[in-house]
Design a protein around this motif. Structure first.
Motif, PDB file in Angstrom:
ATOM      1  N   GLU A 124       0.589 -63.175  15.877  1.00 34.35           N
ATOM      2  CA  GLU A 124      -0.814 -63.372  16.248  1.00 34.35           C
ATOM      3  C   GLU A 124      -0.927 -63.986  17.636  1.00 34.35           C
ATOM      4  N   GLY A 125      -1.832 -63.425  18.443  1.00 39.25           N
ATOM      5  CA  GLY A 125      -2.064 -63.952  19.782  1.00 39.25           C
ATOM      6  C   GLY A 125      -1.085 -63.460  20.828  1.00 39.25           C
ATOM      7  N   SER A 126      -0.167 -62.571  20.462  1.00 39.97           N
ATOM      8  CA  SER A 126       0.873 -62.145  21.404  1.00 39.97           C
ATOM      9  C   SER A 126       0.527 -60.876  22.160  1.00 39.97           C
ATOM     10  N   LEU A 174      -2.602 -73.190  24.660  1.00 37.68           N
ATOM     11  CA  LEU A 174      -3.637 -72.506  25.432  1.00 37.68           C
ATOM     12  C   LEU A 174      -4.106 -71.245  24.709  1.00 37.68           C
ATOM     13  N   VAL A 175      -3.168 -70.454  24.229  1.00 37.67           N
ATOM     14  CA  VAL A 175      -3.522 -69.209  23.541  1.00 37.67           C
ATOM     15  C   VAL A 175      -4.283 -69.518  22.253  1.00 37.67           C
ATOM     16  N   THR A 176      -3.868 -70.547  21.539  1.00 44.64           N
ATOM     17  CA  THR A 176      -4.550 -70.912  20.294  1.00 44.64           C
ATOM     18  C   THR A 176      -5.992 -71.315  20.562  1.00 44.64           C
ATOM     19  N   GLY A 251      -1.479 -71.979  15.066  1.00 44.41           N
ATOM     20  CA  GLY A 251      -1.303 -70.825  15.932  1.00 44.41           C
ATOM     21  C   GLY A 251      -2.628 -70.143  16.179  1.00 44.41           C
ATOM     22  N   PRO A 252      -2.647 -69.099  16.989  1.00 45.77           N
ATOM     23  CA  PRO A 252      -3.894 -68.387  17.299  1.00 45.77           C
ATOM     24  C   PRO A 252      -4.500 -67.752  16.057  1.00 45.77           C
TER      25      PRO A 252
END
Length: 331
Positions: A124-126, A174-176, A251-252
């Protein structure tokens, strides 16, 4: 000399196509097979004329497989030149911001120009949501790899230019945060201010209390809850429910786009701690709970009018201290 001039004239004479046409030339086709296909497709008048033109131009080894757009009236010279350059038709797929990786994979699988399976759902978020252009024959796995590489590059660029003293400890943080911002607002002008609310709450060690994190904790990568959020959902402990946990989730909760990442890295300069829907598709922001309560009361009145309900006989109880979200974030 006269024969050569006549041959050149034939090569440059307008062809039979009455309108532009896309033709997919197989990698296994020899140049004679290509001529036969172009004749069947109406691109050239005669397959042998194409073969003769290829021989005259000494282009036999330069012909490239691909999906080509031939313009109306394309001459033999034009047709051969297009195939020699290898500039195939570009297709595109747009992956919107805010989809989970599971939803993104589903979108790629729906595209019938891409080929092949996807081995596993990416973390997730990648993946970077964007419009991707590609030639026919590209695999879905190659698009996933391109999305992941673009995400790593963009996150590194934005993290390097982040504002000082953010309560974020890594690019993963940051991504989360950006994924939460992405799910909170669809208005570009609000992203930096929404990011500021959550960063201000992190700095004060306040719970983030974000509705999209409730949904992700309940349904994960499926993305949509399919119903309103209930009080029991708000109180239900999950690893992602920021009404229950402290700080960021583990996580995101989606794949954020570049704009949300930039907003999380460079938030608005504000002391806002709350926001609530304002009835226009945006939000009303507040620094204090008292101001936020007034904004919530206005939003409840708007909801009441939209639903055609009578005014309540007495004042409603004070709302919780959460940054209330618009209805779109609830499903």
């Amino acid at each position: 000399m006269a024969t050569l001039s006549y041959s050149e004239a034939l090569l440059r004479r307008p062809g039979p196509l009455a309108a532009e046409k896309v033709v997919n030339l197989s990698r296994t086709s020899g140049f004679r097979d290509i001529g036969d296909q172009l004749e069947r497709e109406g691109v050239v008048d005669n397959a042998w004329a194409f073969v003769a033109g290829v021989m005259l131009r000494q282009a036999r080894q330069d012909l490239k497989a691909g999906e080509y757009l031939f313009p109306r009236g394309a001459s033999l010279n034009d047709v051969i030149g297009i195939i020699v350059t290898g500039k195939s038709v570009l297709h595109q797929i747009t992956v919107p911001e805010g989809l989970t990786s599971e939803q993104t994979v589903a979108r790629l699988l729906e595209n019938d120009v891409l080929t092949g399976p996807i081995r596993e759902i990416p973390r997730e978020g990648s993946l970077l949501p964007e419009t991707y252009r590609f030639n026919r024959g590209i695999t879905r796995e190659q698009i996933v790899q391109r999305m992941a590489a673009d995400q790593r590059r963009v996150v590194a660029e934005i993290w390097a230019k982040r504002a000082p003293n953010l309560p974020l400890h890594s690019p993963e943080d940051l991504v989360t945060l950006a994924s939460i911002v992405e799910k909170e607002t669809g208005k570009p002008a609000e992203r930096a201010r929404v990011a500021a609310v959550f960063l201000n709450r992190l700095s004060r060690r306040m719970k983030l209390q974000s509705d999209p994190t409730i949904i992700y904790g309940l349904v994960g990568g499926k993305g949509a809850l399919g119903r309103p959020i209930y009080r029991s959902d708000i109180e239900r402990p999950t690893a992602y429910n920021t009404y229950v946990i402290d700080g960021l989730p583990p996580g995101p909760i989606a794949n954020p786009g570049r704009a949300a990442l930039e907003a999380a890295a460079n938030p608005a300069d504000t002391r806002d701690l709350y926001f609530v829907a304002d009835g226009t598709g945006g939000h009303a922001f507040a620094e204090t709970l008292e101001e936020h309560n007034r904004n919530v009361a206005r939003w409840r009145e708007i909801e009441r009018q939209q639903n055609g309900q009578a005014a309540p006989p007495a004042a409603a109880p004070a709302p919780t201290q959460r940054p209330t979200l618009p209805p779109r974030s609830r499903n």
